[in-house]
Design a protein around this motif. Structure first.
Motif, PDB file in Angstrom:
ATOM      1  N   CYS A   1       6.232 -24.113  21.289  1.00 20.76           N
ATOM      2  CA  CYS A   1       6.879 -23.209  22.258  1.00 20.76           C
ATOM      3  C   CYS A   1       5.953 -22.809  23.404  1.00 20.76           C
ATOM      4  O   CYS A   1       6.429 -22.512  24.499  1.00 20.76           O
TER       5      CYS A   1
ATOM      6  N   TYR B   1       6.285 -31.025  21.918  1.00 25.19           N
ATOM      7  CA  TYR B   1       7.552 -30.410  22.288  1.00 25.19           C
ATOM      8  C   TYR B   1       8.700 -31.078  21.534  1.00 25.19           C
ATOM      9  O   TYR B   1       9.531 -30.434  20.950  1.00 25.19           O
TER      10      TYR B   1
ATOM     11  N   THR C   1       4.901 -22.432  17.121  1.00 30.46           N
ATOM     12  CA  THR C   1       6.258 -22.987  17.141  1.00 30.46           C
ATOM     13  C   THR C   1       7.217 -21.820  17.129  1.00 30.46           C
ATOM     14  O   THR C   1       7.063 -20.884  16.346  1.00 30.46           O
TER      15      THR C   1
ATOM     16  N   ILE D   1      10.922 -19.870  19.406  1.00 29.22           N
ATOM     17  CA  ILE D   1      12.059 -19.975  20.329  1.00 29.22           C
ATOM     18  C   ILE D   1      11.789 -19.057  21.519  1.00 29.22           C
ATOM     19  O   ILE D   1      11.886 -17.836  21.424  1.00 29.22           O
ATOM     20  N   ALA D   2      11.402 -19.690  22.639  1.00 30.38           N
ATOM     21  CA  ALA D   2      10.985 -18.922  23.810  1.00 30.38           C
ATOM     22  C   ALA D   2      12.177 -18.465  24.638  1.00 30.38           C
ATOM     23  O   ALA D   2      12.049 -17.570  25.460  1.00 30.38           O
TER      24      ALA D   2
ATOM     25  N   VAL E   1       8.608 -16.480  16.507  1.00 26.18           N
ATOM     26  CA  VAL E   1       7.494 -17.416  16.710  1.00 26.18           C
ATOM     27  C   VAL E   1       6.602 -17.405  15.473  1.00 26.18           C
ATOM     28  O   VAL E   1       6.329 -16.339  14.918  1.00 26.18           O
TER      29      VAL E   1
ATOM     30  N   ARG F   1      11.316 -15.453  28.793  1.00 22.01           N
ATOM     31  CA  ARG F   1      10.650 -16.687  28.356  1.00 22.01           C
ATOM     32  C   ARG F   1       9.129 -16.669  28.601  1.00 22.01           C
ATOM     33  O   ARG F   1       8.339 -16.934  27.696  1.00 22.01           O
TER      34      ARG F   1
ATOM     35  N   ARG G   1       6.147 -16.591  25.747  1.00 23.38           N
ATOM     36  CA  ARG G   1       5.136 -17.644  25.677  1.00 23.38           C
ATOM     37  C   ARG G   1       3.719 -17.062  25.800  1.00 23.38           C
ATOM     38  O   ARG G   1       2.819 -17.447  25.037  1.00 23.38           O
TER      39      ARG G   1
END
Lengths: 437, 437
Positions: A305, A331, A378, A380-381, A395, A416, A420
């Motif tokens: 992510c 990715y 890893t 979900i952004a 995350v 997002r 991140r």
């Protein structure tokens, strides 16, 4: 805080939103560290009447320091010299020695000399030139207890001039006469300021910046309440950002003042424990790098992510090639199974965003790159891709230190970019906590 | 430009340098797009007298718009309501309907209600509340031809309120009476403003932002001189940043105005050719992503000097997983030979920073990850590591598109961060130019 300060920035580019005013935050922080609280910071359009009125208006409030930035170049839009002269009702004088210095500078750097550059050798009567690194000289003047400081608008020129010449002048805590003499001596000319600069700090300040990670707002509130610290001579401030919390301790640079700061610092550290990662305002990737270097360990990263951001943060630091070997941005799941050797059944059973895959990625990148330590992300952004089970902001960050794997599950919030950034910082902090101090 | 605007920001955090004033650049740009040139933007300390004086001072200059930001929260430091009331010499009224709206908002989000939040339902007499997305309502007022707009200081709340409510209000080009009626209707209350808001733009503006890459300062100067454009109804501005040049075309939103903008735009595009990458202000990674998606191609990256930044820029875009498969950060040469399969003799013969290695890295990552296109970077980001042969700023960017390799040699300047940013953008632009539109 011993006095007030004001700032005036000229330049339509600041008002049109073309550039962010980084000079303001730099000067605001530096002034505060020196003991001056900025009360006004004005960006004003490139217009002589408007700039003159702004200078005049500021002087009526009698700040100890008034910093002007910009408007010292050779063009028609560069109006700071004229505005200061008009506001203080003094003429502009041509300084022959300054003109020669500017011409020498141009010649030395191979810049083309234009007659319009002659304008840069003009100074309001009574001003002392500040030596310059770029092409524009700054100047200082005193009026009715205010030290007026005119600096270039180009950020690196401003910082350079501030650090090399202005800060020593201010911290010297000279009387007005001495200040003027020193400034005059430096520029090689006598200074005719008739007034003393009264509002210098009574004592130098000491500011310490501690950095911590992993402290939420409510934890911070509880911490501050438990601390119950109310000594006006040692003040604790905080500033939150994506890479953690800065704790700002301010006091006097005297033996007694430092003792008080030591007590405050000890209590803060005792309360926050391992969450404090620097006592000297170092960034997290610097601290992680120092610990890796000290332990003689190398690191590699496997990112989903964060998509390269974690490696970027590590390699922002010059010299990071000593301990950072490389990374894999995995990715697509085929990269996770291919380059990192993540077992396909793990992906099928638990999904890519899972504790198991985070662990396998960190272990896989250690193997693939031959590093002592591994980090993985890893998650979900967002904004899309979330589900009830695995919402945006979920995350996992994984770490391997000398063969031992540890994974942490995070619930991050924000857009997002923020998710991140926080994920990358969380991975760095996980490694930091696992490395010896 | 049809009128002037001013901005006042309250909050000591801006003056201490704790945060950058991103609200100023956002509002400055939006105001200019609407036809208002900001002449003053002031950050003022959290003090009632200082804030009141600032509002009063601004109103004496009669700007068409005065935007206030911050100071609308429930704490003692939130003083905007009080300052506006004092500056305009009107009382503060408790608005029962606004209080209910705030309480409903708190209940709906599960926030704890505190009696101090009652303060947020106070408005200067004559003000109209602006509907709010966060927790703080804004308000508008009119006085002597100035439209005063008070917005929250939290950037996302400010933007949300500006986009949803303020911009429609301003672009409506209503007379003062209509403005007041519309605002009153929206808030469910009558508005008692006795004055009209005169200085609305005569015609809506049209602003186009073109983006280009690979244009140096001297090329830009030549281009502008060749263009020789002097129509005051279609103005061309430029703004340079690390990811290229923004060309800002401003004119009237009339058929005649648009025709003039079309002519200017055509001439700019004819002069700059392939260097223009967006006619609609899209970022470079978005344009690259759109071209990859349209061509049905995937991409992978191999980074040395950019250390993850290139992958980060690509994955900044939500949905990039459609075309971005992954990457390898090959910081250490062992990663170049290992994961990317770069021939060790190439490294020995030409060095890691060379055309040959850049080509081998781009080809290697296509192979390793199974992508249609590959991008690579290798260079000396500095500040150390440069030599006479290979100075700091020497960077090679490599690309593979459907089996055909092309490498470009760059001489970049600036600090480490800037060299890395420019290298990443140069690699993206190289790919962009090689993909069909």
């Amino acid at each position: 805080v011993d006095g007030t300060a004001e700032m005036i920035f000229s330049g339509d580019e600041l008002l049109r939103g073309d550039v962010l005013n980084t000079n303001q935050s730099y000067l605001g922080e530096r002034l505060l560290d020196l003991g001056f609280l900025a009360t006004h910071a004005l960006c004003v359009t490139d217009d002589l009447a408007a700039l003159t009125a702004a200078v005049r208006d500021s002087l009526t409030r009698r700040p100890a320091v008034l910093v002007l930035s910009g408007g010292l170049g050779p063009t028609e839009d560069d109006l700071t010299r004229e505005a200061v002269a008009a506001a203080l009702d003094v003429p502009l004088d041509h300084q022959d020695d300054l003109l020669r210095a500017i011409q020498d500078r141009f010649a030395g750097r191979g810049f083309a000399w234009s007659e319009s550059n002659r304008k840069q050798a003009l100074l309001p009567r009574g001003a002392a030139a500040i030596p310059f690194s770029g092409t524009a000289p700054g100047f200082t003047m005193e009026r009715d207890g205010t030290l007026l400081i005119a600096l270039p608008g180009v950020p690196w020129e401003l910082k350079d001039m501030w650090q090399k010449h202005v800060e020593p002048l201010v911290t010297g805590r000279l009387t007005g006469e001495e200040t003027a003499r020193a400034a005059g001596a430096r520029s090689g000319r006598a200074v005719s300021s008739p007034t003393g600069w009264a509002a210098v700090p009574a004592a130098a300040h000491e500011v310490r910046r501690l950095r911590a990670f992993g402290i939420g707002e409510s934890m911070l509130a509880d911490m501050l309440s438990d601390l119950d610290w109310h000594d006006p001579d040692a003040i604790l401030g905080t500033r939150a950002s994506l890479d953690g919390l800065t704790l700002i301790l301010r006091g006097q640079a005297t033996p007694e003042g430092r003792r008080k700061l030591d007590v405050l610092q000890e209590r803060v550290c005792a309360t926050l424990g391992d969450k404090v990662y620097s006592l000297t305002n170092e960034d997290l990737p610097v601290v992680v790098g120092d610990r890796l270097r000290a332990a003689g360990l190398t690191v590699a990263v496997a990112e989903s992510c964060t998509g390269g951001l974690l490696a970027k943060r590590l390699t922002d630091i010059a010299g990071s090639s000593e301990y950072f070997l490389g990374g894999v941005v995995a990715y697509d799941n085929l990269v996770k199974t291919g380059l990192l050797g993540v077992d396909e059944t793990l992906l099928q059973t638990h999904g890519a965003v899972s504790e198991e895959v985070a662990a396998a990625m960190a272990e896989g990148v250690c193997r693939a790159i031959g590093a002592d330590c591994g980090l993985s992300t890893t998650g979900i952004a967002g904004p899309d891709g979330g589900s009830e089970d695995k919402p945006v902001g979920l995350v996992y960050v994984g770490s391997v230190v000398k063969g031992v794997t540890r994974v942490e599950r995070l619930r991050l919030w924000g857009a997002r970019d923020q998710i991140r950034e926080r994920a990358a910082c969380s991975a760095l902090d996980l490694l930091r906590r696992r490395l010896p101090r």
